[in-house]
Scaffold this motif. Structure first.
Motif, PDB file in Angstrom:
ATOM      1  N   MET A   1      84.848  46.006  23.541  1.00 15.78           N
ATOM      2  CA  MET A   1      84.156  46.010  24.452  1.00 15.78           C
ATOM      3  C   MET A   1      84.585  45.935  25.938  1.00 15.78           C
ATOM      4  N   ILE A   2      84.012  46.719  27.000  1.00 12.85           N
ATOM      5  CA  ILE A   2      84.501  46.519  28.310  1.00 12.85           C
ATOM      6  C   ILE A   2      83.491  45.810  29.059  1.00 12.85           C
ATOM      7  N   ASP A   3      83.698  44.979  29.766  1.00 13.64           N
ATOM      8  CA  ASP A   3      82.910  43.945  30.408  1.00 13.64           C
ATOM      9  C   ASP A   3      83.461  43.958  31.785  1.00 13.64           C
ATOM     10  N   LEU A   4      82.433  44.446  32.832  1.00  7.06           N
ATOM     11  CA  LEU A   4      83.063  44.499  34.166  1.00  7.06           C
ATOM     12  C   LEU A   4      82.355  43.348  34.998  1.00  7.06           C
ATOM     13  N   HIS A   5      81.574  42.354  34.541  1.00 10.60           N
ATOM     14  CA  HIS A   5      80.999  41.219  35.125  1.00 10.60           C
ATOM     15  C   HIS A   5      81.222  39.999  34.417  1.00 10.60           C
ATOM     16  N   THR A   6      81.996  39.247  34.813  1.00 11.49           N
ATOM     17  CA  THR A   6      81.936  37.698  34.114  1.00 11.49           C
ATOM     18  C   THR A   6      82.501  37.039  35.321  1.00 11.49           C
ATOM     19  N   HIS A   7      82.270  35.500  34.936  1.00  8.60           N
ATOM     20  CA  HIS A   7      82.655  34.369  35.766  1.00  8.60           C
ATOM     21  C   HIS A   7      83.635  33.245  35.262  1.00  8.60           C
ATOM     22  N   SER A   8      84.435  32.838  36.295  1.00 14.10           N
ATOM     23  CA  SER A   8      85.367  32.029  35.808  1.00 14.10           C
ATOM     24  C   SER A   8      85.057  30.490  36.691  1.00 14.10           C
ATOM     25  N   ILE A   9      85.727  29.503  36.556  1.00 18.00           N
ATOM     26  CA  ILE A   9      85.588  28.339  37.353  1.00 18.00           C
ATOM     27  C   ILE A   9      85.537  28.396  38.718  1.00 18.00           C
ATOM     28  N   PHE A  10      86.057  29.522  39.158  1.00 18.14           N
ATOM     29  CA  PHE A  10      86.090  29.691  40.623  1.00 18.14           C
ATOM     30  C   PHE A  10      84.610  30.041  41.108  1.00 18.14           C
ATOM     31  N   SER A  11      83.637  30.097  40.414  1.00 20.92           N
ATOM     32  CA  SER A  11      82.456  29.917  41.079  1.00 20.92           C
ATOM     33  C   SER A  11      81.618  29.205  39.993  1.00 20.92           C
ATOM     34  N   ASP A  12      80.725  29.737  39.114  1.00 21.33           N
ATOM     35  CA  ASP A  12      80.093  28.719  38.219  1.00 21.33           C
ATOM     36  C   ASP A  12      80.192  28.997  36.697  1.00 21.33           C
ATOM     37  N   GLY A  13      81.407  29.717  36.429  1.00 28.54           N
ATOM     38  CA  GLY A  13      81.775  29.842  34.945  1.00 28.54           C
ATOM     39  C   GLY A  13      82.445  28.421  34.574  1.00 28.54           C
ATOM     40  N   GLU A  14      82.558  28.523  32.979  1.00 28.00           N
ATOM     41  CA  GLU A  14      83.063  27.382  32.563  1.00 28.00           C
ATOM     42  C   GLU A  14      84.569  27.397  32.303  1.00 28.00           C
ATOM     43  N   LEU A  15      85.212  28.509  32.351  1.00 25.76           N
ATOM     44  CA  LEU A  15      86.480  28.630  31.824  1.00 25.76           C
ATOM     45  C   LEU A  15      87.473  28.957  33.070  1.00 25.76           C
ATOM     46  N   ILE A  16      88.628  28.770  32.954  1.00 27.58           N
ATOM     47  CA  ILE A  16      89.726  29.243  33.592  1.00 27.58           C
ATOM     48  C   ILE A  16      89.929  30.671  33.391  1.00 27.58           C
ATOM     49  N   PRO A  17      90.618  31.469  34.359  1.00 26.55           N
ATOM     50  CA  PRO A  17      90.954  32.710  34.020  1.00 26.55           C
ATOM     51  C   PRO A  17      91.775  33.070  32.497  1.00 26.55           C
ATOM     52  N   ALA A  18      92.651  32.220  32.458  1.00 27.78           N
ATOM     53  CA  ALA A  18      93.427  32.408  31.270  1.00 27.78           C
ATOM     54  C   ALA A  18      92.543  32.317  29.959  1.00 27.78           C
ATOM     55  N   GLU A  19      91.730  31.119  29.960  1.00 28.77           N
ATOM     56  CA  GLU A  19      91.126  30.994  28.544  1.00 28.77           C
ATOM     57  C   GLU A  19      89.878  32.224  28.683  1.00 28.77           C
ATOM     58  N   LEU A  20      89.330  32.476  29.785  1.00 25.54           N
ATOM     59  CA  LEU A  20      88.061  33.384  29.719  1.00 25.54           C
ATOM     60  C   LEU A  20      88.824  34.616  29.056  1.00 25.54           C
ATOM     61  N   ILE A  21      90.209  35.172  29.592  1.00 22.07           N
ATOM     62  CA  ILE A  21      90.811  36.321  29.018  1.00 22.07           C
ATOM     63  C   ILE A  21      91.111  36.116  27.570  1.00 22.07           C
ATOM     64  N   ARG A  22      91.610  35.015  27.186  1.00 21.02           N
ATOM     65  CA  ARG A  22      92.077  34.552  25.909  1.00 21.02           C
ATOM     66  C   ARG A  22      90.879  34.815  25.048  1.00 21.02           C
ATOM     67  N   ARG A  23      89.561  34.180  25.254  1.00 18.00           N
ATOM     68  CA  ARG A  23      88.617  34.219  24.339  1.00 18.00           C
ATOM     69  C   ARG A  23      87.930  35.809  24.101  1.00 18.00           C
ATOM     70  N   ALA A  24      88.072  36.589  25.461  1.00 17.76           N
ATOM     71  CA  ALA A  24      87.720  37.889  25.245  1.00 17.76           C
ATOM     72  C   ALA A  24      88.647  38.560  24.612  1.00 17.76           C
ATOM     73  N   ALA A  25      90.049  38.265  24.535  1.00 11.30           N
ATOM     74  CA  ALA A  25      90.886  39.244  23.574  1.00 11.30           C
ATOM     75  C   ALA A  25      90.525  38.792  22.254  1.00 11.30           C
ATOM     76  N   ALA A  26      90.260  37.372  21.881  1.00  7.89           N
ATOM     77  CA  ALA A  26      90.213  37.158  20.555  1.00  7.89           C
ATOM     78  C   ALA A  26      88.859  37.827  19.973  1.00  7.89           C
ATOM     79  N   MET A  27      88.003  38.327  20.797  1.00 10.84           N
ATOM     80  CA  MET A  27      86.721  39.195  20.354  1.00 10.84           C
ATOM     81  C   MET A  27      86.982  40.557  20.280  1.00 10.84           C
ATOM     82  N   GLY A  28      88.203  40.803  20.638  1.00 10.27           N
ATOM     83  CA  GLY A  28      88.431  42.275  20.592  1.00 10.27           C
ATOM     84  C   GLY A  28      88.230  43.189  21.863  1.00 10.27           C
TER      85      GLY A  28
END
Length: 217
Positions: free
Chosen positions: A1-28
């Motif tokens: 999956m290539i996802d060009l539109h996601t959000h972190s805690i720097f706006s209204d997302g729930e995750l810091i960048p490291a966790e967002l990246i880790r969870r995306a990595a875990a999903m392949g």
């Protein structure tokens, strides 16, 4: 999956960048762009921090991560200069929050985005034929979205993007871990929007070209 539109805690997302990246990595995921909501109030605050995080993490994760921005509810006349400022601060992918059918986005936002030099017009809603013609000329990418609400107009966007020859991507607009999706589900969303398998393959291939262009910039 290539996802060009996601959000972190720097706006209204729930995750810091490291966790967002880790969870995306875990999903392949192959690649991810972090594109938090921005306007004049927070652009210079968020982008340098996302750039810093990506620079530190990139060598330690198995996917490409791109620092980006999503200009959101910015008055159309101000969008072009803000796109330039976002790029000057290090945003490699600039997304514009389009005229979705589920929010009161100002009319004219789609056209301003198309003519601003941004990379992606997100959830453009019932985009007009005039804007589609202009999008064809500028080469901006239109978004098919997996996000509820915004996805109501996916069929309209897909139908006319294919008719006009405008490139498409499929993104999650993820705000929470549960918003991330597999390639299999992305393909289902594309099929639901009216694309066949060959056209879906073209969407995934175009996403790779956007990533390659961003990494070279």
């Amino acid at each position: 999956m290539i996802d060009l539109h996601t959000h972190s805690i720097f706006s209204d997302g729930e995750l810091i960048p490291a966790e967002l990246i880790r969870r995306a990595a875990a999903m392949g995921y192959e690649a991810l762009a972090i594109t938090d909501h921005m306007d004049h109030s927070n652009l210079d605050l968020i982008i340098p921090r996302i750039v810093k995080a990506v620079a530190a993490l990139q060598k330690h994760v198995p996917l490409a991560v791109i620092p980006g921005a999503e200009l959101t509810h910015v008055p159309p006349a101000l969008i072009p200069d803000l796109v330039k400022e976002a790029r000057s601060l290090g945003a490699k992918i600039v997304v514009i929050h389009g005229e979705t059918v589920v929010e009161p986005v100002v009319k004219g936002t789609n056209r301003a985005a198309i003519e601003s030099g941004a990379d992606i017009l997100a959830h453009p809603g019932l985009i007009s034929t005039e804007d589609l013609s202009r999008a064809k000329e500028t080469g901006i990418t239109l978004e098919i979205t997996a996000r509820k609400g915004h996805s109501l107009s996916n069929g309209h966007v897909a139908k006319y993007a294919l008719q006009y020859g405008i490139p498409l991507t499929i993104n999650t607009d993820a705000h929470a871990p549960s918003d991330l999706i597999s390639t299999t589900f992305a393909r289902q969303v594309l099929r639901a929007a009216g694309l066949d398998d060959r056209q879906a393959d073209g969407v995934f291939a175009h996403a790779r070209t956007v990533i390659e262009r961003a990494l070279k910039s």
